[in-house]
Scaffold this motif. Structure first.
Motif, short mmCIF file in Angstrom:
data_model
loop_
_atom_site.label_atom_id
_atom_site.label_comp_id
_atom_site.label_asym_id
_atom_site.label_seq_id
_atom_site.Cartn_x
_atom_site.Cartn_y
_atom_site.Cartn_z
N CYS A 253 -38.73 -18.97 5.87
CA CYS A 253 -38.46 -18.38 4.55
C CYS A 253 -37.35 -17.33 4.66
O CYS A 253 -37.48 -16.34 5.39
N ASP A 254 -36.27 -17.58 3.92
CA ASP A 254 -35.18 -16.61 3.83
C ASP A 254 -35.56 -15.63 2.72
O ASP A 254 -35.60 -16.00 1.55
N THR A 255 -35.90 -14.40 3.11
CA THR A 255 -36.37 -13.44 2.08
C THR A 255 -35.38 -12.29 1.93
O THR A 255 -34.56 -12.05 2.81
N ALA A 256 -35.52 -11.58 0.82
CA ALA A 256 -34.56 -10.52 0.51
C ALA A 256 -34.81 -9.29 1.37
O ALA A 256 -35.86 -9.14 1.97
N GLY A 257 -33.83 -8.42 1.41
CA GLY A 257 -33.99 -7.20 2.20
C GLY A 257 -33.30 -6.03 1.53
O GLY A 257 -32.39 -5.44 2.09
N ARG A 258 -33.75 -5.70 0.33
CA ARG A 258 -33.07 -4.61 -0.38
C ARG A 258 -33.66 -3.27 0.05
O ARG A 258 -34.55 -2.72 -0.62
N LEU A 259 -33.16 -2.75 1.14
CA LEU A 259 -33.77 -1.54 1.71
C LEU A 259 -33.58 -0.31 0.85
O LEU A 259 -34.32 0.66 0.97
N HIS A 260 -32.57 -0.34 -0.02
CA HIS A 260 -32.35 0.83 -0.86
C HIS A 260 -33.49 0.96 -1.88
O HIS A 260 -33.63 1.98 -2.55
N LYS B 61 -39.74 0.40 -2.07
CA LYS B 61 -41.05 0.18 -2.71
C LYS B 61 -41.12 -1.25 -3.26
O LYS B 61 -42.10 -1.96 -3.04
N ASN B 62 -40.06 -1.68 -3.93
CA ASN B 62 -40.02 -3.06 -4.46
C ASN B 62 -40.10 -4.08 -3.35
O ASN B 62 -40.78 -5.09 -3.45
N LEU B 63 -39.34 -3.81 -2.27
CA LEU B 63 -39.31 -4.73 -1.14
C LEU B 63 -40.71 -4.86 -0.54
O LEU B 63 -41.18 -5.96 -0.22
N MET B 64 -41.38 -3.72 -0.39
CA MET B 64 -42.72 -3.72 0.19
C MET B 64 -43.68 -4.54 -0.67
O MET B 64 -44.45 -5.36 -0.17
#
Length: 313
Positions: free
Chosen positions: A193-200, A203-206
């Motif tokens: 699975c290629d998943t997103a990584g919006r570290l900025h 909370k959303n990423l988690m």
């Protein structure tokens, strides 16, 4: 062996900048000092830190070197080179089960910020596993970047593997749900699975990763789980910071370190392993599908010090 030597050659060439940065300095220390004293160790420390091995890792390596020198009663600095290499290799031991997922029905989650080579790495892994005779499905769960879906679709076509995708902006967890259903019904060995990584927006990423993990736990409980984070080797210590941030939001089991061919900061591979106790499982030294390979600490350190002179850089 041809392919292995080919990759070793690429690794030797790819680590050229790092080697110029670190090893030239280390070699001049070994040949320039007539005695092993505090100044000798300080020079080594400084050189390794400049090569992005990081302070903590460097301290561990030099401490280990001091111990080995004392135990063996070595007096000549030039005899320390192999000991230093051994100390670096020991910092990077992968442990027994690093690639356990290859032998089981597995789900690989691959995360990483934009621009690190994440989607490309997913495509390369899928292609290699397919070539190893595995039935592979990829899931385009990085749905917030339109190009990621297109890119992965192209990689899946090249690799000859199935892809599960929805349109841009759809719910990543929904894509994973569909992909798990497909993996089960098609008897896939590995679902990547290629998943997103919006570290900025941690909370959303988690929340997103929790949701994805809940779906896999519920729908595919017997699958072996692997979560790999992709880091760009050219960013040096920043890659270490990024890895730490991803560790806060996900249970990371390994690192894919890309773009080592373009950096003087290859020492970061040592630092990540040593400081975070997360193994670097794959390294990338180029664009081609076989330029992403399993990480081998001995090969890496030998290429870094270019001890196998039979290999042409």
């Amino acid at each position: 062996m041809g392919e292995k030597k080919g990759f070793f050659g690429k690794l030797v060439a790819g680590l050229q900048k790092t080697r110029d940065n670190i090893i030239a300095g280390v070699d001049s220390i070994f040949s320039g000092f007539s005695a092993i004293d505090d100044e000798f160790y300080e020079e080594i420390e400084e050189t390794l830190i400049m090569g992005d091995l990081g302070i903590q890792t460097t301290m561990s390596i030099v401490e280990d070197l001091r111990k080995k020198v004392k135990e063996k009663g070595i007096k000549d600095p030039s005899e320390c080179k192999q000991l230093l290499m051994d100390s670096i290799m020991e910092q990077m031991d992968l442990g027994e089960n690093a690639y356990e997922f290859e032998n089981r029905k597995s789900v690989l989650l691959v995360i990483g910020v934009n621009g690190v080579g994440k989607t490309t790495s997913v495509g390369k892994l899928a292609g290699q596993m397919k070539d190893d005779g595995k039935k592979v499905i990829v899931a385009a769960a990085d749905t917030f970047r339109a190009a990621a879906i297109e890119q992965l679709t192209e990689w899946a076509r090249r690799a000859g593997v199935d892809i599960i995708a929805q349109q841009e902006g759809s719910d990543p967890a929904a894509v994973v749900y569909d992909a798990v259903a497909a993996a089960k019904s098609r008897q896939a060995d590995i679902l990547i699975c290629d998943t997103a990584g919006r570290l900025h927006n941690k909370k959303n990423l988690m929340e997103e990763l929790k949701k994805i993990n809940r779906i896999i736990d519920k729908e595919y409980p017997d699958a072996y789980r692997e979560t790999l984070v992709v880091l760009d080797g050219t960013t040096g210590q920043n890659a270490l910071v990024q890895a730490k941030q991803f560790m806060e939001v996900a249970d990371i089991t390994g690192i894919i370190l890309t773009k080592l061919d373009g950096t003087a900061k290859g020492g970061i591979a040592v630092a990540i392993q040593s400081e975070l106790s997360i193994p670097v499982k794959y390294i990338g030294v180029g664009e081609k599908i076989d330029d992403l390979q399993k990480f081998n600490a001995n090969e890496f350190v030998n290429a870094l010090f270019h001890v196998d002179e039979k290999v042409e850089a």
